[in-house]
Design an enzyme around this catalytic site. Structure first.
Site, PDB file in Angstrom:
ATOM      1  N   TYR A 440       5.570  20.704 -18.964  1.00 17.77           N
ATOM      2  CA  TYR A 440       6.609  19.992 -19.724  1.00 17.77           C
ATOM      3  C   TYR A 440       7.234  18.809 -18.954  1.00 17.77           C
ATOM      4  O   TYR A 440       6.983  18.663 -17.771  1.00 17.77           O
ATOM      5  CB  TYR A 440       7.641  20.927 -20.332  1.00 17.77           C
ATOM      6  CG  TYR A 440       8.541  21.805 -19.507  1.00 17.77           C
ATOM      7  CD1 TYR A 440       8.817  21.595 -18.172  1.00 17.77           C
ATOM      8  CD2 TYR A 440       9.169  22.887 -20.147  1.00 17.77           C
ATOM      9  CE1 TYR A 440       9.698  22.430 -17.495  1.00 17.77           C
ATOM     10  CE2 TYR A 440      10.045  23.728 -19.467  1.00 17.77           C
ATOM     11  CZ  TYR A 440      10.313  23.489 -18.140  1.00 17.77           C
ATOM     12  OH  TYR A 440      11.169  24.300 -17.487  1.00 17.77           O
ATOM     13  N   GLU A 441       7.939  18.002 -19.676  1.00 21.99           N
ATOM     14  CA  GLU A 441       8.506  16.769 -19.112  1.00 21.99           C
ATOM     15  C   GLU A 441       7.399  15.865 -18.564  1.00 21.99           C
ATOM     16  O   GLU A 441       7.568  15.175 -17.560  1.00 21.99           O
ATOM     17  CB  GLU A 441       9.521  17.137 -18.021  1.00 21.99           C
ATOM     18  CG  GLU A 441      10.679  16.164 -17.849  1.00 21.99           C
ATOM     19  CD  GLU A 441      11.517  16.033 -19.121  1.00 21.99           C
ATOM     20  OE1 GLU A 441      11.544  14.913 -19.627  1.00 21.99           O
ATOM     21  OE2 GLU A 441      12.110  17.027 -19.593  1.00 21.99           O
ATOM     22  N   GLY A 442       6.254  15.857 -19.259  1.00 26.33           N
ATOM     23  CA  GLY A 442       5.100  15.058 -18.821  1.00 26.33           C
ATOM     24  C   GLY A 442       4.156  15.899 -17.993  1.00 26.33           C
ATOM     25  O   GLY A 442       4.463  16.228 -16.849  1.00 26.33           O
ATOM     26  N   GLN A 447       2.015  12.487 -14.748  1.00 30.70           N
ATOM     27  CA  GLN A 447       2.808  12.089 -13.581  1.00 30.70           C
ATOM     28  C   GLN A 447       1.927  11.269 -12.630  1.00 30.70           C
ATOM     29  O   GLN A 447       2.366  10.245 -12.091  1.00 30.70           O
ATOM     30  CB  GLN A 447       3.345  13.321 -12.832  1.00 30.70           C
ATOM     31  CG  GLN A 447       4.172  14.274 -13.672  1.00 30.70           C
ATOM     32  CD  GLN A 447       5.423  13.636 -14.231  1.00 30.70           C
ATOM     33  OE1 GLN A 447       6.032  12.762 -13.602  1.00 30.70           O
ATOM     34  NE2 GLN A 447       5.820  14.053 -15.418  1.00 30.70           N
TER      35      GLN A 447
END
Lengths: 592, 592
Positions: A440-442, A447
């Site tokens: 999650y969050e990319g 990243q």
């Protein structure tokens, strides 16, 4: 029942001796965290998370969340009191402005608390964590009226927040968002669409949930340039601040997930729900991305947090479990066998996790300090340098520490043999919970692409050059000290490899971007190893400066272990990066 | 619903073109697996596992096993028909002697079927897998009467088997076993004690369960030299072979595990249960260890099996999921986005898994062929060489392929983003199921110590020297061929590093055994990379020999990828091994 003890001493060492937080005393809020106060705050937080939170962690896993027939979502029973204790302690607002009920302490202190909280109960920590994210977005982009309406209640914990980005057909590729916003004519919009994977989307910890939602205003341009950000409360707020009628937004179902069962991951249905634009029309993605660095940093913290608590439990088991004899002769001759901590392979595992954790903590807190500088310094040059550093290091912190956090949880679980596979021992939960942080969050591949495809080249490579210079200067300055030799030599070698890899991209990826994509994940991890090595260099220097203080001799050993056992990986990473994309991309898609 | 297609073509390529199974035609049973027959058998098995087994995999995870109030244990509903189809096909006995109802085909063919079965449903495959282990032990150590009583029913699948080793206080360290055996005076013993982690300990797939139990005969010497092996049926068998009364052995509880929910992992209580000695008194561990190599090989196969099915699902998703655009411009310009298989980081992941899987399959089948030679060759020198190879490679196959199998399942899950974390997609189950393979049948740290502490030095290093010679000779023989250069160069370099690491142990671990322990896991993985590299060398050679056949060009690409991307790790491994144990062991236990 797993154990947890917040690493107060190591955190204080890093903040005070290694990163010298006292040097920042001129920044707003930092005067309140002088030497003794800082430790007092950390100890106060430690008490809460160790005593009130950690005991609820397994409840969250076993009970999970429930969506009832009437659409209500309930959380595990024991979460309520734990959440309340957290709110009553004022922890949610420790680093937000006093104007809305916060305490304005450095966000670095908040980052420490995020680690402690996530070690104790990741699923529970996510509820206030998401609120903090929404608060940050409203602070920057909300109108004064929006701030006044939502922030005080969010900061005192009576309302929570969410981020609504993902839809069934798009996660990474937000340009494909379909949720639509139609002007109601009164300044509000009617929001309609389906969002998935909404953490803390609905639950019973708070009386209201404030959704931040990405949607497309009717007639907006296609792609990422036509997306706007809206605030959509679960319950509408009356003029006087009291709660009014229910907004037509509801949880359609809960996901059955591998872990973080205590957090309600919702499919959210917006059925003409009333929402208000946050910031400018069609600038929603930019508004979301402003807080992306902090949110990604927070997920990196979660990776460290699980790695830390898993390590502590592996240590406890390794000291307790009797099995076999030391290769060098019995260490517990009166017992039926030796504790397994005598075995070199067990030691190697524990030392590996510890060497990563302490360096990760240092790098995270260093990055968090940069975030404080970025937001609080009066000096534009300092702000810019801090912003550069943070932009560069954020994908590294997120991607590397969540990959390693998961690996370390698996390693810690392995120490338990068959018992590690049995749920009652709690090690499986750490592994299952840690797994989400890589996604999650990319997702971590994203990243890596953010680092290689955007951050490296940004502003002509200003950020990365400045990082190389900082680490290079550290090596230069320390190399005359013979006691620093075991640290500086390998660090300089790792830095050299990172520089070679960077150069390789410069020479090979412009004309052929696949060369960057094929090497991105290795580059991110190479960067992480060197950045952690730099932290070990600084920790070693700080430890040598107070050599006789308790624990410092051990710190020096763990740092040497890092250099001997972790740093050599940089050679393999450089080789893989330099192999380029040709073979990787050679097969046609149907050959898979 | 996850997909599964048994890799028949790749398996046939490995057996026929790479390992040249036709060269073994003189061994008993091998004449029955000529070119066409072999493929027909593989396809027949493929059909069963794809159509009857794979659809039951998720049932096993969701329903799991249940222990009822009366002590009965039931398995998931759909397992019954799948198990029956397997037994009716005669698959359980394909490689056991015809005398007891088997078909005496090469055990190599059985190994292939173990892979297909474990890919389709690992938890289900464990039931017959454990039966095969017990059958192997009885074949070697059982009396003629025991063989006649138990084997035919076990081989036709009406009875199943188990291994009872672990107790609450001892897993690895079996010298501490407490379960006791008291002679009844009639040739039988009364067995009393508690065993834990007993896979398939009780269930409803068969009418009887034949337990092989390690216990200590009253008055036996302490430690491993006082342990005997017993056969203890769940239901006693009458003289005429019919089932008699229930033996006082029962499942006290089921473990709640991270995965393999469809397999009943039991706490087994022996309460004066009637058992009969298998083999000699006090030689129980030796009897168990005879079949250890085969059992460990089978677990290595499970690692590959999960890696393969996880890979297939990741490929399917990567071709289907539209997200983002290729770095080199749109590949699906008419669609809203490109399938994610265009992204180099996705490719890199898929290529990595595939490069490991194909090499692992080759090494496993090569080792399985050695097992056949060991058991079936009339030539003592050939038997000894095969036994040397198998002893050396078994810990590598078990330790490396289960570590990599799990890693690969995690990598495949990552391709799915958030969907990979949601149970319905099935990727989480692969990860959770794969996790046990790193633990059972000897945790992987134990495999590494077996390799470094026992197998290397055995018979003056005969096995390892012979392996080095074989790989060295292959490189020597292939180096003149320019088309082999991309394979032979990196392989020779990897072999050199493995030889250096071996030498380092010889020079540094005799006087200081901790140096071996601290490097053992890295050494095992270094060995695995070189052994897989050797397989890639041989696969490349076989592919070049039939260059125009379908898929061969792809095989050559995947082999190059292995050399470019996987082999470089050997440099880091050698560096870590050569770092020795000093730093690893420097801290006192309380410093953790």
């Amino acid at each position: 029942m797993p154990v947890y003890k917040a690493p107060v001493a190591n955190t204080a060492f890093i903040l005070q001796d290694v990163l010298r937080i006292s040097d920042y005393a001129d920044l707003p809020g930092f005067a309140d965290v002088g030497e003794d106060t800082l430790v007092a705050i950390l100890e106060e937080g430690a008490k809460l998370f160790e005593n009130e939170w950690a005991p609820t962690n397994r409840d969250g896993d076993v009970q999970g969340c429930t969506r009832h027939a009437d659409g209500r979502v309930t959380t595990p029973e024991s979460f309520k009191a734990a959440y309340r204790a957290y709110c009553e302690g004022g922890w949610l607002g420790i680093s937000v402005p006093e104007e809305f009920g916060g305490q304005n302490l450095p966000s670095t202190v908040n980052t420490v608390m995020q680690e402690f909280a996530s070690s104790a109960n990741l699923a529970l920590a996510m509820y206030p964590g998401l609120t903090m994210g929404a608060v940050a977005a409203l602070l920057v982009h909300g109108s004064q009226a929006q701030k006044e309406t939502y922030l005080p209640k969010m900061i005192d914990g009576s309302w929570s927040g969410t981020m609504n980005l993902t839809e069934p057909h798009c996660g990474t590729d937000l340009g494909m968002i379909k949720t639509k916003a139609v002007p109601n004519g009164d300044g509000s919009y009617a929001i309609t669409g389906t969002k998935i994977f909404i953490s803390a989307g609905d639950h019973d910890l708070t009386e209201n949930v404030v959704h931040l939602v990405l949607a497309r205003i009717e007639g907006a341009p296609a792609g990422t340039k036509g997306i706007s950000l809206f605030v959509v409360p679960k319950v509408l707020v009356n003029e006087d601040g009291s709660l009014g009628e229910k907004n037509p937004v509801s949880c359609g179902s809960l996901e059955h997930k591998m872990g973080i069962h205590g957090n309600a991951t919702c499919v959210m249905n917006y059925d003409g729900a009333k929402g208000w634009l946050v910031g400018e029309e069609n600038r929603g993605l930019a508004a979301m991305f402003v807080m992306m660095n902090e949110a990604r940093l927070a997920v990196g913290v979660q990776g460290l947090a699980i790695s830390e608590v898993a390590y502590q439990n592996a240590v406890a088991y390794a000291k307790d479990r009797l099995q076999g004899r030391a290769l060098t002769g019995p260490k517990n001759p009166d017992g039926p066998a030796d504790p397994i901590i005598v075995h070199p392979d067990v030691r190697r595992t524990l030392m590996t996790i510890r060497a990563i954790n302490e360096a990760a903590r240092a790098l995270i807190l260093y990055t968090a300090l940069k975030s404080d500088v970025r937001h609080r310094s009066p000096d534009p040059a300092a702000r810019q340098a801090a912003d550069d550093f943070m932009g560069l290091l954020t994908p590294v912190v997120k991607g590397v520490f969540t990959d390693l956090g998961f690996d370390n949880a698996v390693k810690a679980q392995q120490m338990f043999g068959g018992h590690g596979y049995v749920e009652e021992w709690g090690m499986s939960q750490f592994v299952r919970d840690a797994r989400i942080t890589m996604i999650y969050e990319g997702a971590n591949g994203i990243q890596a692409m953010d680092l290689v495809g955007r951050k490296l080249a940004k502003d002509g490579g200003r950020a990365v050059m400045s990082f190389f210079q900082e680490v290079g200067a550290f090596c230069e300055g320390a190399k005359a000290d013979p006691e620093m030799a075991p640290y500086v030599g390998p660090l300089a070698e790792g830095l050299g490899r990172l520089q070679q890899a960077t150069m390789w991209f410069m020479n090979n990826a412009m004309a052929k971007p696949d060369n960057a994509g094929a090497g991105a994940t290795d580059y991110m991890h190479l960067f992480g190893l060197v950045a952690m090595g730099y932290m070990w260099g600084r920790m070693a220097k700080a430890a040598l400066a107070k050599k006789d203080a308790p624990g410092m001799a051990d710190t020096l050993v763990v740092g040497r272990f890092y250099m001997e056992r972790l740093m050599p990986e940089t050679a393999a990473q450089l080789a893989r990066i330099s192999a380029g994309a040709d073979t990787t991309m050679a097969l046609s898609a149907d050959a898979f």
